[in-house]
Design a protein around this motif. Structure first.
Motif, PDB file in Angstrom:
ATOM      1  N   PRO A 113      80.553  19.780  52.731  1.00  0.00           N
ATOM      2  CA  PRO A 113      80.548  19.475  54.164  1.00  0.00           C
ATOM      3  C   PRO A 113      79.760  20.525  54.953  1.00  0.00           C
ATOM      4  N   ALA A 114      79.208  20.106  56.069  1.00  0.00           N
ATOM      5  CA  ALA A 114      78.551  21.011  57.008  1.00  0.00           C
ATOM      6  C   ALA A 114      78.990  20.601  58.410  1.00  0.00           C
ATOM      7  N   LYS A 115      79.933  21.347  58.957  1.00  0.00           N
ATOM      8  CA  LYS A 115      80.509  21.013  60.256  1.00  0.00           C
ATOM      9  C   LYS A 115      80.467  22.233  61.161  1.00  0.00           C
ATOM     10  N   ALA A 116      79.844  22.096  62.302  1.00  0.00           N
ATOM     11  CA  ALA A 116      79.756  23.204  63.247  1.00  0.00           C
ATOM     12  C   ALA A 116      81.141  23.553  63.779  1.00  0.00           C
ATOM     13  N   THR A 117      81.397  24.845  63.964  1.00  0.00           N
ATOM     14  CA  THR A 117      82.681  25.334  64.455  1.00  0.00           C
ATOM     15  C   THR A 117      82.505  25.892  65.858  1.00  0.00           C
ATOM     16  N   PRO A 118      83.299  25.438  66.815  1.00  0.00           N
ATOM     17  CA  PRO A 118      83.224  26.017  68.160  1.00  0.00           C
ATOM     18  C   PRO A 118      83.405  27.533  68.106  1.00  0.00           C
ATOM     19  N   GLY A 119      82.544  28.247  68.809  1.00  0.00           N
ATOM     20  CA  GLY A 119      82.588  29.694  68.794  1.00  0.00           C
ATOM     21  C   GLY A 119      81.576  30.326  67.870  1.00  0.00           C
ATOM     22  N   VAL A 120      80.947  29.514  67.009  1.00  0.00           N
ATOM     23  CA  VAL A 120      79.905  30.007  66.110  1.00  0.00           C
ATOM     24  C   VAL A 120      78.568  29.431  66.549  1.00  0.00           C
ATOM     25  N   ARG A 121      77.636  30.302  66.831  1.00  0.00           N
ATOM     26  CA  ARG A 121      76.313  29.846  67.248  1.00  0.00           C
ATOM     27  C   ARG A 121      75.659  29.067  66.112  1.00  0.00           C
ATOM     28  N   ALA A 122      75.184  27.864  66.428  1.00  0.00           N
ATOM     29  CA  ALA A 122      74.603  26.999  65.403  1.00  0.00           C
ATOM     30  C   ALA A 122      73.330  26.359  65.923  1.00  0.00           C
ATOM     31  N   VAL A 123      72.380  26.146  65.014  1.00  0.00           N
ATOM     32  CA  VAL A 123      71.161  25.426  65.376  1.00  0.00           C
ATOM     33  C   VAL A 123      71.498  23.987  65.746  1.00  0.00           C
ATOM     34  N   SER A 124      72.477  23.413  65.031  1.00  0.00           N
ATOM     35  CA  SER A 124      72.922  22.040  65.281  1.00  0.00           C
ATOM     36  C   SER A 124      74.414  22.057  65.625  1.00  0.00           C
ATOM     37  N   PRO A 125      74.764  22.351  66.883  1.00  0.00           N
ATOM     38  CA  PRO A 125      76.167  22.572  67.250  1.00  0.00           C
ATOM     39  C   PRO A 125      77.052  21.341  67.178  1.00  0.00           C
ATOM     40  N   SER A 126      76.465  20.142  67.028  1.00  0.00           N
ATOM     41  CA  SER A 126      77.268  18.923  66.912  1.00  0.00           C
ATOM     42  C   SER A 126      77.262  18.365  65.492  1.00  0.00           C
ATOM     43  N   MET A 127      76.717  19.113  64.548  1.00  0.00           N
ATOM     44  CA  MET A 127      76.632  18.623  63.168  1.00  0.00           C
ATOM     45  C   MET A 127      78.009  18.448  62.560  1.00  0.00           C
TER      46      MET A 127
END
Length: 363
Positions: A113-127
């Motif tokens: 799985p690849a799921k963005a976590t609130p609070g972690v800066r991500a290139v794809s924040p809704s992934m």
């Protein structure tokens, strides 16, 4: 019933491995115990097993026969990373310890799985997607031969590799992917390179499309591997489940792990139809081993995936409840500002684990 049971509860193997494994795997065990206690599930009897450099030094093999025999009686185990590059020369050309386990138990599905976590800066924040990777064939020479290797050199100046694709292997990984997509947002993407590798990846694509006929409720599309890399960077939130052959799946899951936050946070399980191995996608990171700086998120979430998988295979429902509890505990920890340096925080490995355990204990 899943796994062996005794008065102490369900038995699950645990192998710390090398490098940072000795810091993060025991932490994952603590988190699982806390979550199981919080949801009122049966206690887990952890079975420590020899693995990695310690096993090599003690008994002469990084994956002893006794360990493989013990794993046979268990349905699940947590495995830390290995540092095969530091082993004596005679062991470097062999299958890695994790590879031996995968091959011995035919762990043909790698679920990442690849799921963005609130609070972690991500290139794809809704992934929020899952890469389902065929784990036994393809272009990886250490996995596609019954005897010997698919990579060889007929002369010092010529190197050859054999890629193996079979319909049965493609069909069974496709079925895993479609079943997962049906339980999520009912969207599946088949990855191939049939415009160039028409016979091999074309067979993989066509076998997946054949399976699609049994899942009319799942929206299916296919993508060339080079095209999907661009689409993932530009609009990763559009994807749900991705199914791919071995090498493509490996590359894409590393990419999506970084796009969603950090490879250090990317969970992973390897499964057959009856066995599951929780093993984070990252390596042993010998440069930071022993410095209390490693991110344990990936192995903690991999352990949660293991529990969820066991619950789906006739295990107790409390396993699934504990898995969700662990995911919430990790999110709550990071959301409170406690994070390791690779995801923008200042917490040490042990500090992060303590906070996750505290959240996991809350019912």
């Amino acid at each position: 019933m899943v796994g062996n049971s005794n008065e102490a509860g369900y038995a699950i193997g645990v192998m710390d491995g090398d490098g940072i494994g000795k810091e993060i795997v025991p932490g994952a065990v603590r988190v699982v115990d806390a979550a199981m206690s919080a949801v009122g599930g049966p206690p887990i009897a952890w079975v420590p097993l020899a693995f990695g450099r310690d096993a090599l030094d003690e008994v002469g093999s990084p994956i002893p026969d006794a360990t493989l025999e013990a794993l046979t009686s268990l349905h699940g185990w947590i495995v830390g990373p290995h540092d095969s590059a530091s082993y004596p020369e005679e062991f470097r050309g062999r299958l890695t310890p994790g590879g031996v386990i995968r091959k011995h138990f035919d762990l043909y599905a790698n679920i990442r799985p690849a799921k963005a976590t609130p609070g972690v800066r991500a290139v794809s924040p809704s992934m929020d997607l899952v890469v389902v990777r065929e784990n036994t064939e393809g272009f990886y020479a250490d996995r596609n031969m019954f005897v010997g290797s698919g990579e060889f050199m007929p002369t010092p100046d010529v190197a050859l590799a054999v890629g193996v694709f079979t319909r049965p292997a493609a069909t069974r990984i496709a079925r895993q992917a479609f079943e997962l997509a049906r339980s999520r947002r009912k969207k599946l993407t088949i990855v191939h390179k049939a415009n160039v590798l028409a016979l091999t990846t074309g067979l993989f694509r066509d076998a997946c499309l054949d399976v699609a006929e049994d899942f009319p409720d799942v929206d299916v599309r296919s993508e060339h591997v080079d095209a999907i890399t661009a689409h993932l960077v530009r609009s990763g939130e559009d994807f749900d489940v991705i199914v791919a052959e071995n090498m493509f799946g490996d590359i894409l899951s590393d990419l999506t792990g970084e796009l969603s936050g950090s490879l250090g946070s990317a969970p992973s399980i390897n499964t057959s139809d009856s066995k599951v191995m929780a093993q984070a996608a990252h390596g042993s990171a010998p440069d930071i081993a022993g410095h209390n700086r490693a991110n344990p998120t990936a192995i903690i979430l991999s352990s949660a995936l293991m529990l969820e998988w066991l619950a789906s295979r006739s295990g107790p429902s409390s396993f699934a409840s504990a898995a969700r509890h662990i995911e919430r505990a990790v999110s709550a920890t990071i959301g409170s500002g406690v994070a390791t340096s690779d995801i923008g925080g200042q917490a040490s490995t042990s500090e992060f684990i303590e906070v996750v355990v505290a959240h996991a204990l809350r019912s």
